[in-house]
Motif scaffolding. Structure first.
Motif, mmCIF file in Angstrom:
data_model
loop_
_atom_site.group_PDB
_atom_site.id
_atom_site.type_symbol
_atom_site.label_atom_id
_atom_site.label_comp_id
_atom_site.label_asym_id
_atom_site.label_seq_id
_atom_site.Cartn_x
_atom_site.Cartn_y
_atom_site.Cartn_z
ATOM 1 N N LYS A 120 1.283 0.040 -15.239
ATOM 2 C CA LYS A 120 0.609 0.978 -14.328
ATOM 3 C C LYS A 120 1.626 1.879 -13.636
ATOM 4 O O LYS A 120 1.412 3.086 -13.499
ATOM 5 N N THR A 121 2.743 1.288 -13.200
ATOM 6 C CA THR A 121 3.794 2.083 -12.571
ATOM 7 C C THR A 121 4.337 3.114 -13.555
ATOM 8 O O THR A 121 4.544 4.280 -13.196
ATOM 9 N N ASP A 143 2.055 5.984 -13.865
ATOM 10 C CA ASP A 143 2.123 6.818 -12.662
ATOM 11 C C ASP A 143 3.385 7.691 -12.679
ATOM 12 O O ASP A 143 3.352 8.850 -12.241
ATOM 13 N N ILE A 146 7.999 5.149 -6.124
ATOM 14 C CA ILE A 146 8.053 4.393 -7.382
ATOM 15 C C ILE A 146 9.156 4.889 -8.310
ATOM 16 O O ILE A 146 9.513 4.208 -9.275
ATOM 17 N N ASN A 201 1.312 -4.785 -14.415
ATOM 18 C CA ASN A 201 1.545 -3.964 -13.226
ATOM 19 C C ASN A 201 2.633 -2.924 -13.479
ATOM 20 O O ASN A 201 2.529 -1.780 -13.018
ATOM 21 N N ARG A 239 3.658 11.768 -12.812
ATOM 22 C CA ARG A 239 4.340 12.452 -11.714
ATOM 23 C C ARG A 239 5.428 13.402 -12.204
ATOM 24 O O ARG A 239 5.579 14.507 -11.674
ATOM 25 N N PRO A 242 0.798 -1.239 0.000
ATOM 26 C CA PRO A 242 0.000 0.000 0.000
ATOM 27 C C PRO A 242 0.824 1.280 0.000
ATOM 28 O O PRO A 242 0.343 2.334 -0.417
ATOM 29 N N ASN A 243 2.081 1.181 0.461
ATOM 30 C CA ASN A 243 2.912 2.391 0.501
ATOM 31 C C ASN A 243 3.800 2.550 -0.731
ATOM 32 O O ASN A 243 4.658 3.429 -0.777
ATOM 33 N N THR A 244 3.596 1.705 -1.752
ATOM 34 C CA THR A 244 4.363 1.850 -2.989
ATOM 35 C C THR A 244 3.667 2.878 -3.881
ATOM 36 O O THR A 244 3.050 2.562 -4.900
ATOM 37 N N THR A 245 3.777 4.117 -3.469
ATOM 38 C CA THR A 245 3.136 5.235 -4.160
ATOM 39 C C THR A 245 4.037 6.461 -4.093
ATOM 40 O O THR A 245 5.056 6.453 -3.399
ATOM 41 N N GLY A 246 3.642 7.486 -4.818
ATOM 42 C CA GLY A 246 4.372 8.743 -4.758
ATOM 43 C C GLY A 246 5.791 8.617 -5.276
ATOM 44 O O GLY A 246 6.077 7.866 -6.211
#
Length: 293
Positions: free
Chosen positions: A86-87, A90, A50, A83, A94, A43-47
């Motif tokens: 998707k990264t 993102d 990545i 997957n 960003r 869940p913390n693989t964000t912002g």
């Protein structure tokens, strides 16, 4: 298993579900990565996380979607690449498309998959189209690839214990692995001709395991075909390591940790060869040279 090591980050893989992930944990450390590459589903693989690399690995998975069904839930190679897509999107959102392309093209992509397909006897149904995985990654801006072949899967405690017919059966499994590796290496040598600007490094896990097993004593190992963590079987290979397992007193003396995976001591030896080894282990260049290319 698919891992992305970002050129801008200081993360490396902490996944312990596969021995190859452990290889890259140690290689990342020696390359200067100071933290763990988080799994995609965390869940913390964000912002900004990545931007430093992501781990897409899934224990029990294979190239074919049906491979590993006996192990339950797993993420096949196709889904791992979905997957990554998707990264990538993102990352573009960003930092913008130009910066994202530069970042992705200078990052390292490690793929190690196929052992489960060989063990399940399914790899012979893999045709050339099944290794379009590298082409998919190339079309998503990947350029630096390290792709591992299959090790001597016939030498693992699981295979030795389930084959009551002895070395002939085990040898046939190793022969299947060699055929798989031969086709893979040939493919990797050809791909740069059609994928402009790409670099593919072949990691010869077969040669690495052969060296370690043949020279086990000189490396400090005493048990080359027994699981340190074992439940039942002549070599402790019939059941996976679990709560009720017996664990050896000194795992550094064992080549295998459980029925399927090597110990960390083996991983450390193999990882050094991957990073700085010669063409008998990594070709046409080693991992350090690939990172610096």
């Amino acid at each position: 298993m698919f891992l992305l090591f970002s050129s801008s980050g200081t993360h490396w893989s902490k996944s312990e579900t596969t021995s190859t992930s452990t290889h890259w944990r140690h290689r990342g450390e020696q390359l200067g990565f100071q933290d763990y590459t988080p799994p995609f589903l965390a869940p913390n693989t964000t912002g900004d996380v990545i931007l430093k690399g992501v781990n897409y690995a899934s224990s029990g998975a294979g190239i074919l979607r049906e491979t590993g069904a006996v192990f339950g839930e797993r993420i096949c190679m196709d889904k791992q690449l979905d997957n990554f897509a998707k990264t990538r999107q993102d990352i573009i959102s960003r930092i913008g498309a130009p910066s994202a392309q530069a970042l992705l093209r200078n990052s390292l992509y490690f793929l190690a998959i196929g052992a489960n397909d060989v063990l399940n006897g399914e790899f012979q149904t893999i045709d050339g189209n099944s290794y379009t995985d590298e082409m998919r990654l190339y079309n998503m801006d990947a350029r630096k690839f390290a792709v591992a072949g299959v090790s001597k899967v016939g030498r693992i405690p699981f295979e030795i214990d389930i084959h009551i017919c002895g070395q002939d059966c085990v040898g046939s499994v190793n022969n299947m692995a060699k055929l798989f590796n031969s086709k893979l290496k040939s493919l990797l040598e050809d791909l740069p001709n059609s994928l402009t600007g790409s670099i593919f490094v072949y990691v010869n896990l077969d040669a690495l395991t052969e060296d370690i097993i043949n020279n086990a004593r000189s490396y400090g190992f005493e048990k080359i075909d027994y699981a340190c963590c074992e439940v039942i079987g002549r070599h402790g290979g019939l059941l996976p390591c679990m709560e009720m397992s017996r664990v050896c007193s000194d795992r550094t003396k064992y080549v295998f940790w459980d029925p399927f995976h090597p110990t960390e001591s083996v991983v450390l030896i193999a990882s050094k060869h991957m990073l700085d080894g010669g063409p008998e282990y990594v070709s046409p260049i080693n991992i350090r040279q690939l990172v610096n290319s």
